[in-house]
Scaffold this motif. Sequence first.
Motif, PDB file in Angstrom:
ATOM      1  N   LYS A   7       1.037  -1.330   0.028  1.00  0.00           N
ATOM      2  CA  LYS A   7      -0.013   0.032  -0.161  1.00  0.00           C
ATOM      3  C   LYS A   7       0.937   1.082  -0.107  1.00  0.00           C
ATOM      4  O   LYS A   7       1.970   1.323   0.309  1.00  0.00           O
ATOM      5  N   PRO A   8       0.368   2.436  -0.410  1.00  0.00           N
ATOM      6  CA  PRO A   8       1.071   3.535  -0.634  1.00  0.00           C
ATOM      7  C   PRO A   8       1.151   4.076   1.088  1.00  0.00           C
ATOM      8  O   PRO A   8       0.246   4.047   1.678  1.00  0.00           O
TER       9      PRO A   8
ATOM     10  N   ASP B 121       5.109  14.356   1.734  1.00  0.00           N
ATOM     11  CA  ASP B 121       3.650  14.647   1.335  1.00  0.00           C
ATOM     12  C   ASP B 121       3.094  15.387   2.176  1.00  0.00           C
ATOM     13  O   ASP B 121       2.137  16.259   1.900  1.00  0.00           O
TER      14      ASP B 121
ATOM     15  N   MET C 260      -6.288  10.317   0.456  1.00  0.00           N
ATOM     16  CA  MET C 260      -6.455   9.330  -0.394  1.00  0.00           C
ATOM     17  C   MET C 260      -5.355   9.009  -1.337  1.00  0.00           C
ATOM     18  O   MET C 260      -5.028  10.172  -1.954  1.00  0.00           O
ATOM     19  N   ARG C 261      -4.865   7.894  -1.710  1.00  0.00           N
ATOM     20  CA  ARG C 261      -4.079   7.617  -2.966  1.00  0.00           C
ATOM     21  C   ARG C 261      -4.448   6.160  -3.254  1.00  0.00           C
ATOM     22  O   ARG C 261      -4.525   5.388  -2.579  1.00  0.00           O
ATOM     23  N   ASP C 262      -4.631   6.045  -4.643  1.00  0.00           N
ATOM     24  CA  ASP C 262      -5.246   4.952  -5.452  1.00  0.00           C
ATOM     25  C   ASP C 262      -6.138   4.223  -4.478  1.00  0.00           C
ATOM     26  O   ASP C 262      -6.323   2.956  -4.603  1.00  0.00           O
ATOM     27  N   GLY C 263      -7.158   5.127  -4.258  1.00  0.00           N
ATOM     28  CA  GLY C 263      -8.481   4.680  -3.427  1.00  0.00           C
ATOM     29  C   GLY C 263      -8.364   4.134  -2.093  1.00  0.00           C
ATOM     30  O   GLY C 263      -9.142   3.727  -1.530  1.00  0.00           O
ATOM     31  N   LEU C 264      -6.866   4.210  -1.558  1.00  0.00           N
ATOM     32  CA  LEU C 264      -6.777   3.806  -0.270  1.00  0.00           C
ATOM     33  C   LEU C 264      -6.619   5.072   0.621  1.00  0.00           C
ATOM     34  O   LEU C 264      -5.824   6.249   0.162  1.00  0.00           O
TER      35      LEU C 264
END
Length: 132
Positions: free
Chosen positions: A4-5, A11, A102-106
């Motif tokens: 996962k990211p 960031d 959120m990143r890539d839906g997570l």
Amino acid sequence: MATKPILTLEDAKRVAAAADTEAQANAWKVVIAVVDDGGHLLYLQRSHDTQFGSVETAIAKAHAAVAFQRPTKASEDAVLSGRLIHLALPGVIPAEGGVPLMRDGLIVGGLGISGVRSFQDGQIAQAGANAL
């Protein structure tokens, strides 16, 4: 094993900078809190003249956005519509200004803003989240 990211400090600083830009554009004094996907504080920024009571509130909003996997505005709206059970849930902050990151839906973290009116906190939070 799944991968996962993760939200890095860089960031978090980028998100906070975008939120700060929105706050400064409106001359709003706020606290900006960024937490990781476990709700742990990663970055905090407070204008020198922002009320110190907003520090814990911003952290709590960011934490709640991660814990409940939705913006804190959802709880604010629920309470305003009469669903008072939200007030009994541990960690709920029924005030706009906390959003999941959120990143890539997570969900990789959360952003919490406190210091001005609830809808203004939400406006700043959205500007920060958009930077991710």
